[in-house]
Design a protein around this motif. Structure first.
Motif, PDB file in Angstrom:
ATOM      1  N   GLY A   1     -10.886  -3.289  -7.703  1.00 14.71           N
ATOM      2  CA  GLY A   1     -10.722  -1.846  -7.713  1.00 14.71           C
ATOM      3  C   GLY A   1     -10.136  -1.275  -8.985  1.00 14.71           C
ATOM      4  O   GLY A   1      -9.617  -0.167  -8.987  1.00 14.71           O
TER       5      GLY A   1
ATOM      6  N   ARG B   1      -2.929  -0.924  -3.410  1.00 15.32           N
ATOM      7  CA  ARG B   1      -3.700   0.314  -3.334  1.00 15.32           C
ATOM      8  C   ARG B   1      -2.769   1.505  -3.118  1.00 15.32           C
ATOM      9  O   ARG B   1      -1.913   1.488  -2.236  1.00 15.32           O
ATOM     10  N   GLY B   2      -2.939   2.512  -3.971  1.00 12.58           N
ATOM     11  CA  GLY B   2      -2.148   3.738  -3.864  1.00 12.58           C
ATOM     12  C   GLY B   2      -0.693   3.583  -4.265  1.00 12.58           C
ATOM     13  O   GLY B   2       0.093   4.508  -4.122  1.00 12.58           O
TER      14      GLY B   2
ATOM     15  N   LYS C   1      -5.791   5.121 -10.333  1.00 15.97           N
ATOM     16  CA  LYS C   1      -5.546   6.562 -10.435  1.00 15.97           C
ATOM     17  C   LYS C   1      -5.250   6.982 -11.871  1.00 15.97           C
ATOM     18  O   LYS C   1      -5.807   7.946 -12.379  1.00 15.97           O
TER      19      LYS C   1
ATOM     20  N   VAL D   1       0.840  -1.194   0.000  1.00 19.83           N
ATOM     21  CA  VAL D   1       0.000   0.000   0.000  1.00 19.83           C
ATOM     22  C   VAL D   1       0.876   1.246   0.000  1.00 19.83           C
ATOM     23  O   VAL D   1       1.796   1.377   0.817  1.00 19.83           O
ATOM     24  N   ASN D   2       0.612   2.127  -0.956  1.00 19.42           N
ATOM     25  CA  ASN D   2       1.321   3.405  -1.106  1.00 19.42           C
ATOM     26  C   ASN D   2       2.825   3.256  -1.340  1.00 19.42           C
ATOM     27  O   ASN D   2       3.580   4.214  -1.137  1.00 19.42           O
TER      28      ASN D   2
ATOM     29  N   ASP E   1      -1.771  -6.359  -2.228  1.00 24.74           N
ATOM     30  CA  ASP E   1      -2.469  -5.100  -1.984  1.00 24.74           C
ATOM     31  C   ASP E   1      -1.613  -3.971  -2.539  1.00 24.74           C
ATOM     32  O   ASP E   1      -0.598  -3.598  -1.946  1.00 24.74           O
TER      33      ASP E   1
ATOM     34  N   GLU F   1     -11.028   2.175 -10.068  1.00 27.90           N
ATOM     35  CA  GLU F   1     -10.501   3.252  -9.232  1.00 27.90           C
ATOM     36  C   GLU F   1      -8.989   3.437  -9.400  1.00 27.90           C
ATOM     37  O   GLU F   1      -8.342   4.105  -8.587  1.00 27.90           O
TER      38      GLU F   1
ATOM     39  N   ARG G   1      -5.307  -5.888  -5.490  1.00 30.71           N
ATOM     40  CA  ARG G   1      -6.124  -4.710  -5.212  1.00 30.71           C
ATOM     41  C   ARG G   1      -5.424  -3.479  -5.782  1.00 30.71           C
ATOM     42  O   ARG G   1      -4.304  -3.168  -5.388  1.00 30.71           O
TER      43      ARG G   1
ATOM     44  N   SER H   1      -6.997  -0.166  -6.353  1.00 25.85           N
ATOM     45  CA  SER H   1      -7.602   1.156  -6.139  1.00 25.85           C
ATOM     46  C   SER H   1      -6.527   2.194  -5.856  1.00 25.85           C
ATOM     47  O   SER H   1      -5.671   1.994  -4.989  1.00 25.85           O
ATOM     48  N   GLY H   2      -6.554   3.296  -6.602  1.00 26.35           N
ATOM     49  CA  GLY H   2      -5.612   4.385  -6.377  1.00 26.35           C
ATOM     50  C   GLY H   2      -4.215   4.142  -6.907  1.00 26.35           C
ATOM     51  O   GLY H   2      -3.343   5.000  -6.776  1.00 26.35           O
ATOM     52  N   ALA H   3      -3.954   3.001  -7.519  1.00 29.76           N
ATOM     53  CA  ALA H   3      -2.618   2.708  -8.062  1.00 29.76           C
ATOM     54  C   ALA H   3      -2.360   3.568  -9.299  1.00 29.76           C
ATOM     55  O   ALA H   3      -3.267   3.862 -10.067  1.00 29.76           O
TER      56      ALA H   3
END
Length: 131
Positions: free
Chosen positions: A69, A30-31, A74, A10-11, A28, A72, A48, A50-52
């Motif tokens: 996701g 995400r971001g 990015k 994540v991030n 994961d 979603e 997952r 989302s935001g990647a």
């Protein structure tokens, strides 16, 4: 090949990272910044996203089946999605958001398209028009 299945990234900063044929299933992301990452043939099943940020990512023949996701994400501009195994609607969605589909990265056509896409994106960013 790297095995990061089930990892939490994540991030994380994965910009320009080589994930060719890596196992990223159930990861994961995400971001996560995956801009300009190479993921030829990578296993991203059930990852997952989302935001990647997948701007300029090289996703040829990646397995994106069951990703979570994806609507979603990015950015997927300038990413090469040729031959991906993806959920219904993904390719159309990605192409509408600026993804590309070229079979070979060493072809002059792919290089020109990628260069033009990245230059346009850079110009939009400078003008404050980007994502």
């Amino acid at each position: 090949c790297a095995d990061l299945s089930g990892a939490s990234l994540v991030n994380a900063n994965g910009r320009n990272t080589g994930f060719n044929e890596a196992n990223l299933s159930n990861t994961d992301l995400r971001g996560c910044d995956l801009s300009q990452a190479t993921m030829f043939g990578a296993d991203l099943r059930a990852a997952r996203l989302s935001g990647a940020d997948l701007t300029g990512a090289y996703l040829l023949f990646a397995d994106l089946s069951q990703v979570v996701g994806w609507r979603e994400i990015k950015s997927i501009r300038c990413a090469n999605i040729y031959g991906v195994d993806a959920p219904f609607g993904f390719k159309e969605w990605a192409l509408k958001r600026g993804a590309l589909q070229y079979e070979w990265d060493d072809s002059s056509e792919w290089k020109e398209a990628c260069k033009a896409c990245m230059e346009a994106l850079e110009q939009e960013t400078k003008l404050g028009l980007g994502d």
